[in-house]
Design an enzyme around this catalytic site. Sequence first.
Site, PDB file in Angstrom:
ATOM      1  N   ASP A 253       3.105   7.973  -6.366  1.00 37.48           N
ATOM      2  CA  ASP A 253       1.860   7.741  -5.625  1.00 37.48           C
ATOM      3  C   ASP A 253       0.793   7.122  -6.519  1.00 37.48           C
ATOM      4  O   ASP A 253      -0.087   6.414  -6.043  1.00 37.48           O
ATOM      5  CB  ASP A 253       1.361   9.053  -5.020  1.00 37.48           C
ATOM      6  CG  ASP A 253       2.282   9.475  -3.897  1.00 37.48           C
ATOM      7  OD1 ASP A 253       3.312  10.108  -4.186  1.00 37.48           O
ATOM      8  OD2 ASP A 253       2.020   9.110  -2.743  1.00 37.48           O
TER       9      ASP A 253
HETATM   10  O1  MRU Z   1       2.514  13.037   1.149  1.00 32.67           O
HETATM   11  P1  MRU Z   1       3.384  11.847   1.382  1.00 32.67           P
HETATM   12  O2  MRU Z   1       4.489  12.115   2.349  1.00 32.67           O
HETATM   13  O3  MRU Z   1       2.594  10.619   1.732  1.00 32.67           O
HETATM   14  O4  MRU Z   1       4.037  11.619  -0.038  1.00 32.67           O
HETATM   15  C1  MRU Z   1       4.954  10.603  -0.278  1.00 32.67           C
HETATM   16  C2  MRU Z   1       5.496  10.661  -1.660  1.00 32.67           C
HETATM   17  O5  MRU Z   1       5.098  11.436  -2.484  1.00 32.67           O
HETATM   18  C3  MRU Z   1       6.490   9.672  -1.995  1.00 32.67           C
HETATM   19  O6  MRU Z   1       7.444  10.194  -2.837  1.00 32.67           O
HETATM   20  C4  MRU Z   1       5.699   8.559  -2.672  1.00 32.67           C
HETATM   21  O7  MRU Z   1       4.601   8.253  -1.870  1.00 32.67           O
HETATM   22  C5  MRU Z   1       6.403   7.359  -2.903  1.00 32.67           C
HETATM   23  S1  MRU Z   1       6.351   6.390  -1.447  1.00 32.67           S
HETATM   24  C6  MRU Z   1       7.478   5.130  -1.604  1.00 32.67           C
END
Ligand code: MRU
Length: 374
Positions: A253
């Site tokens: 992220d």
């Molecule tokens: O909270 P989320 O579902 O938005 O988190 C997503 C993640 O942590 C993923 O592993 C990350 O965003 C990578 S997205 C290709």
Amino acid sequence: MTAKTLEAIKYTRGNLSILNQLVLPHETIFETVLNVQNGHAAIKTMKTRGAPAIAIVAALSLAVEVNARAENKEFETVDQVVKFLFESLEYLKTSRPTAVNLFDAAGKLWALIQSTAKDANDPMTVVNAYLEAAEQMLVDDVKDNKNIGKFGAEFILENAKDKDHISVLTHCNTGSLATAGWGTALGIIRDLHANGKLEHAYCTETRPYNQGSRLTAYELVYEDIPATLICDNMASALLKQNPSVQAIVVGADRVAANGDTANKIGTYQLAITAKYHNIMFIVAAPSTSIDLNTKTGKDIVIEQRPSEELVTVTGVRVQDDEPTCIRTAAADIGVWNPSFDVTPAELISAIVTEQGVVLKKDGEIEFNMTSFLN
Ligand code: MRU
């Protein structure tokens, strides 16, 4: 072999709909996004989720609204449209704090708006420049993910101890649903599979929100990739008893300038077990996830989610597929529910971007490619 992939963002100029990921894998419901309010709500409630998808849906929700307002002749001057775009981007940035892609996209779009507005006499010049740039983000993300998949699969093949038995463990969801298409970490798994090099994929449940069991498992089944779901607390046991698992591949992220990486909660403990079992720990992310303004992981803001996500489980009833939500924890227990954790760079073997694989030099990650500096 051409792999079929899911589509979670449907866009043509003036029209945007998103796959509501809250009801997957039980129902497939596309919801229309008419404006930035809808886009903000879709991101905040996690109907749209995953770092790249969040940025793209934010940018496109503004694209549909500015397009509609322009068609209604609501902008008489360049200043009016610039003000509207600025305020909308600022509002969209308040939807979720951790994934940097949203802030990166907003920053790039704002820079383009300002530079276009400088020489523009007609508000439509700014509107059209915005629309083209936002639409290009959707196209670029799929292209970037295919390159991440290719570079990551090559890296795993080169470094695997047993090249004939390569299995991979992944966490959270990083596939077509979390991006504009193909995926980042899941894109690497997809590439290995498409080239006949993947023995098996394992995905974690990814408590408490279960992105792994709801979304990654759904994508793996959808694409006929041989796969097994495990609970988060089974990872070390799996590595101990199955030597074919030679890599753990995750998304990101936000990657700080020193390589420390924020990703879904549970990533850090996977990196520790990868090191203990002497297997590769790979972060797959587009360069838009790299934040050179954040020096180390200590400076990354970690989103705290509501306690309900930890003490309840939502799904459908086994007997009749009716949606339901049940409480699983003792009433009144205190809850800590961070959505992400930070994996120190020292535990990461490589960071795979669309521009190539970033390796450690003298034990340190260094992003010295010029495009990371924008
Ligand atoms: O909270 P989320 O579902 O938005 O988190 C997503 C993640 O942590 C993923 O592993 C990350 O965003 C990578 S997205 C290709």
